[in-house]
Design a protein around this motif. Structure first.
Motif, PDB file in Angstrom:
ATOM      1  N   ALA A  53       0.824  -1.217   0.000  1.00  0.00           N
ATOM      2  CA  ALA A  53       0.000   0.000   0.000  1.00  0.00           C
ATOM      3  C   ALA A  53       0.853   1.259   0.000  1.00  0.00           C
ATOM      4  CB  ALA A  53      -0.933  -0.005   1.203  1.00  0.00           C
ATOM      5  N   HIS A  54       2.089   1.163   0.476  1.00  0.00           N
ATOM      6  CA  HIS A  54       2.950   2.342   0.571  1.00  0.00           C
ATOM      7  C   HIS A  54       4.113   2.312  -0.417  1.00  0.00           C
ATOM      8  CE1 HIS A  54       0.674   2.512   4.303  1.00  0.00           C
ATOM      9  NE2 HIS A  54       0.879   3.811   4.234  1.00  0.00           N
ATOM     10  N   THR A  55       4.033   1.407  -1.384  1.00  0.00           N
ATOM     11  CA  THR A  55       5.074   1.333  -2.400  1.00  0.00           C
ATOM     12  C   THR A  55       4.775   2.347  -3.495  1.00  0.00           C
ATOM     13  OG1 THR A  55       5.465  -0.998  -1.960  1.00  0.00           O
ATOM     14  CG2 THR A  55       6.191  -0.168  -4.108  1.00  0.00           C
ATOM     15  N   VAL A  56       5.775   3.142  -3.829  1.00  0.00           N
ATOM     16  CA  VAL A  56       5.635   4.153  -4.871  1.00  0.00           C
ATOM     17  C   VAL A  56       6.343   3.641  -6.116  1.00  0.00           C
ATOM     18  CG1 VAL A  56       6.138   6.528  -5.519  1.00  0.00           C
ATOM     19  CG2 VAL A  56       5.616   5.973  -3.130  1.00  0.00           C
ATOM     20  N   GLU A  57       5.582   3.518  -7.181  1.00  0.00           N
ATOM     21  CA  GLU A  57       6.125   3.033  -8.447  1.00  0.00           C
ATOM     22  C   GLU A  57       6.788   4.188  -9.192  1.00  0.00           C
ATOM     23  OE1 GLU A  57       6.208  -0.100  -9.421  1.00  0.00           O
ATOM     24  OE2 GLU A  57       5.081  -0.800  -7.683  1.00  0.00           O
ATOM     25  N   PRO A  58       7.889   3.922  -9.890  1.00  0.00           N
ATOM     26  CA  PRO A  58       8.530   4.987 -10.659  1.00  0.00           C
ATOM     27  C   PRO A  58       7.682   5.372 -11.864  1.00  0.00           C
ATOM     28  CG  PRO A  58       9.613   2.901 -11.061  1.00  0.00           C
ATOM     29  CD  PRO A  58       8.604   2.663  -9.973  1.00  0.00           C
ATOM     30  N   ARG A  59       7.800   6.640 -12.241  1.00  0.00           N
ATOM     31  CA  ARG A  59       7.081   7.124 -13.413  1.00  0.00           C
ATOM     32  C   ARG A  59       7.911   6.864 -14.655  1.00  0.00           C
ATOM     33  NH1 ARG A  59       5.329  13.193 -12.399  1.00  0.00           N
ATOM     34  NH2 ARG A  59       6.340  13.048 -10.405  1.00  0.00           N
ATOM     35  N   GLU A  60       7.231   6.598 -15.741  1.00  0.00           N
ATOM     36  CA  GLU A  60       7.898   6.433 -17.025  1.00  0.00           C
ATOM     37  C   GLU A  60       8.087   7.823 -17.617  1.00  0.00           C
ATOM     38  OE1 GLU A  60       8.157   3.571 -19.338  1.00  0.00           O
ATOM     39  OE2 GLU A  60       7.768   2.058 -17.811  1.00  0.00           O
ATOM     40  N   ARG A  61       9.291   8.117 -18.026  1.00  0.00           N
ATOM     41  CA  ARG A  61       9.539   9.401 -18.674  1.00  0.00           C
ATOM     42  C   ARG A  61       9.459   9.207 -20.173  1.00  0.00           C
ATOM     43  NH1 ARG A  61      14.624  12.383 -16.238  1.00  0.00           N
ATOM     44  NH2 ARG A  61      13.785  13.943 -17.631  1.00  0.00           N
ATOM     45  N   SER A  62       8.853  10.162 -20.837  1.00  0.00           N
ATOM     46  CA  SER A  62       8.791  10.066 -22.292  1.00  0.00           C
ATOM     47  C   SER A  62      10.155  10.437 -22.867  1.00  0.00           C
ATOM     48  CB  SER A  62       7.699  10.987 -22.840  1.00  0.00           C
ATOM     49  OG  SER A  62       8.042  12.327 -22.599  1.00  0.00           O
ATOM     50  N   ARG A  63      10.420   9.975 -24.049  1.00  0.00           N
ATOM     51  CA  ARG A  63      11.723  10.228 -24.670  1.00  0.00           C
ATOM     52  C   ARG A  63      11.955  11.705 -24.931  1.00  0.00           C
ATOM     53  NH1 ARG A  63      15.135   6.574 -25.645  1.00  0.00           N
ATOM     54  NH2 ARG A  63      16.120   7.677 -27.358  1.00  0.00           N
ATOM     55  N   ALA A  64      10.900  12.497 -25.043  1.00  0.00           N
ATOM     56  CA  ALA A  64      11.036  13.926 -25.321  1.00  0.00           C
ATOM     57  C   ALA A  64      11.777  14.644 -24.203  1.00  0.00           C
ATOM     58  CB  ALA A  64       9.666  14.547 -25.533  1.00  0.00           C
ATOM     59  N   HIS A  65      11.718  14.128 -22.999  1.00  0.00           N
ATOM     60  CA  HIS A  65      12.386  14.770 -21.867  1.00  0.00           C
ATOM     61  C   HIS A  65      13.896  14.531 -21.831  1.00  0.00           C
ATOM     62  CE1 HIS A  65       8.205  14.746 -20.153  1.00  0.00           C
ATOM     63  NE2 HIS A  65       8.574  16.017 -20.012  1.00  0.00           N
TER      64      HIS A  65
END
Length: 70
Positions: A53-65
């Protein structure tokens, strides 16, 4: 009933924290626990649920960044 019940010390070791942290979770009723006489035990499944419940998943960054390649 194959549930394993952990002591506060065992939960602290499993989480890599001091004993104070799981005690605070119990006091604030943020985790499920069982009282057996004066002993407090936390079901192993409750620890797994708390972690998930407290695990934070990483965000996917788009290639444009990433910028342009040279």
């Amino acid at each position: 009933m194959n549930e394993r019940y952990l002591s506060v010390i065992q939960v602290a070791e499993l989480l890599g924290t001091t004993v104070r942290f799981p005690r605070r979770l119990i006091e604030e009723r943020r985790i499920e626990y069982v009282k057996v006489g004066r002993h407090v035990r936390i079901p192993e499944s409750a620890v797994r649920d708390f972690i998930s419940a407290h695990t934070v998943e990483p965000r996917e960054r788009s290639r444009a960044h990433y910028g342009r390649a040279a």
